[in-house]
Design a protein around this motif. Sequence first.
Motif, PDB file in Angstrom:
ATOM      1  N   LEU A  15      -6.189  11.804  -1.502  1.00 32.85           N
ATOM      2  CA  LEU A  15      -6.299  11.166  -1.421  1.00 32.85           C
ATOM      3  C   LEU A  15      -4.735  10.057  -1.221  1.00 32.85           C
ATOM      4  CD1 LEU A  15      -7.663   7.988  -2.929  1.00 32.85           C
ATOM      5  CD2 LEU A  15      -6.915   8.475  -4.783  1.00 32.85           C
ATOM      6  N   GLY A  16      -4.667   8.774  -0.377  1.00 31.24           N
ATOM      7  CA  GLY A  16      -3.841   8.178  -0.444  1.00 31.24           C
ATOM      8  C   GLY A  16      -3.075   7.597  -1.243  1.00 31.24           C
ATOM      9  N   TRP A  17      -1.615   7.352  -1.477  1.00 29.43           N
ATOM     10  CA  TRP A  17      -1.014   6.790  -2.631  1.00 29.43           C
ATOM     11  C   TRP A  17      -0.922   5.228  -2.444  1.00 29.43           C
ATOM     12  CZ3 TRP A  17       2.296   7.724  -6.862  1.00 29.43           C
ATOM     13  CH2 TRP A  17       2.415   6.841  -7.461  1.00 29.43           C
ATOM     14  N   ASN A  18      -1.824   4.505  -1.245  1.00 26.49           N
ATOM     15  CA  ASN A  18      -2.152   3.532  -0.973  1.00 26.49           C
ATOM     16  C   ASN A  18      -3.260   3.428  -0.923  1.00 26.49           C
ATOM     17  OD1 ASN A  18      -0.646   0.876  -0.172  1.00 26.49           O
ATOM     18  ND2 ASN A  18      -1.095   1.138   1.868  1.00 26.49           N
ATOM     19  N   ASP A  19      -3.971   3.578  -1.391  1.00 22.72           N
ATOM     20  CA  ASP A  19      -5.804   4.120  -1.596  1.00 22.72           C
ATOM     21  C   ASP A  19      -6.326   4.113  -2.888  1.00 22.72           C
ATOM     22  OD1 ASP A  19      -5.595   4.205   1.108  1.00 22.72           O
ATOM     23  OD2 ASP A  19      -5.649   6.675   1.288  1.00 22.72           O
ATOM     24  N   VAL A  20      -5.698   3.496  -3.255  1.00 24.70           N
ATOM     25  CA  VAL A  20      -6.745   3.315  -5.039  1.00 24.70           C
ATOM     26  C   VAL A  20      -6.576   1.968  -5.503  1.00 24.70           C
ATOM     27  CG1 VAL A  20      -6.307   5.345  -5.792  1.00 24.70           C
ATOM     28  CG2 VAL A  20      -4.338   3.966  -6.378  1.00 24.70           C
ATOM     29  N   GLY A  21      -7.151   1.203  -6.009  1.00 22.36           N
ATOM     30  CA  GLY A  21      -6.632  -0.022  -5.689  1.00 22.36           C
ATOM     31  C   GLY A  21      -5.447  -1.013  -6.922  1.00 22.36           C
TER      32      GLY A  21
END
Length: 480
Positions: free
Chosen positions: A35-41
């Motif tokens: 899971l990418g750092w920029n891929d959570v709300g």
Amino acid sequence: MRREMILPTLLVTFVLLSLSSARPPHIVLIVADDLGWNDVGWHNPQIYTPNLDKMAQNGVILNSSYVQPICTPTRNSLMTGFYPYHTGLQHFVILDDIPGYIPSNFTTLPQKLKQLGYSTHMVGKWHLGYCNWKYTPTYRGFDSFMGYYNGREGYYNHKEGTGYDFRLNEDVHYPTHGEYSAHTFAKRAIDILNSVDPQKESLFLYLPFQSVHEPLEVPEKYENIYSHIQNKERRTYCGMVSAMDEAVGNITTVLRERGFMDNLLLVFTSDNGGNFQYGANNLPLRGNKNTLWEGGTKGAAFVYSETLLKKTNYENTEMMHAVDLFPTLLHVAGGIPDPGIDGMNMWPTISENKSSPRTEFIYNIDEIDKNAAIRVGDYKLIEGSPGQSNDWYPLPTREVDVQQEDSGDSFSADTEYQLFDIKNDPTEHFDISEKYPDVVDRLKKRLEEYKKSLVPAHVPPPDPKANPKYYNGTWSPGWC
């Protein structure tokens, strides 16, 4: 006894009895894969993760929580409380036909929790060795296991290469045909929750999702959430994130309905950074999965509880590492870790926002790749090559974008050491090694101290006896 003393005495007795009968809290540990750092709300409002966001925002967002650069080493850290270079798992991952494993002399987190009376269950990806039954989940402390042994597979067909890889406990298992793995795992987790009495048992549920590791596969309805994204890989990947979020939401609904939430700690973390070649994004951080950059090693993470945290609704910026979850969760459960582990108890840091007891940590030491990295205070020293993905990778914009070529730009192979001030330069734009040679020397000496305890990487050659053709087409234990 005088009458005026009876009521206080009874009250004290009642409180002591209540405390003695209180059960250790339920613990749910959720791990997202790649899971990418920029891929959570909570980092990027364009990502639809309402269930995770609600818990993150009402719990404690961990903004300086570090993991290993790649799958197996992080899972090793979570399960043992030791850095991978102390268990021999510091180099790459355990591939399908490699007889790698956590050595049997390391006690796992579920084994410690079972000693405290916990019911322990695992649903998802193991990736810590399976060549012998004694290295598999139900022999390493879990009462039950549903999931797969290896590092990747199809989300629908559960196949990796030439073999099938899906188990229910020790048996080969075939979920409902055409069912997406996030849904399969959520259903299994809910079945476990329905089988446990939250008032009489303490539960440890380990949920290492397959999501969102490649291959890029997701039911169309989740991809359609991101119809505005032109790039197919990014659109599918984001749909995979939202499918996982929905699965977590279904699980937490049952946790609340059955009364677990009254005494529960839930931890969510990624196992490493995202892989930009398969739709993920780590901006504004530098690097990628399988690199020593922050983009490969800083995990999107939070802790949530409705009753156990003394301070909530805040972002914790104190230093912590994946190895710390072992002693922290053990402390919450009422246990004590064995002497000598690398992890530190972070419960006061997380639950009360107190200063972290950790002032330094090791990103990794890999004597095969000849690289390493250490953090001491605000400074980070990288020795050797950080990896092969060394830039700040933007979101893909083209409608059809083949997996981007990995140029390895912005790094010279001749560079022996790089130094960064992570507090003032969290995106690692400025190598200050020439400006602060004294700091470089100090961190080099500290790194050399850590290297003295290195256990040689255990990377045996592929074993043809692992071939699924010998096990009715399945990846199975019994060949080492």
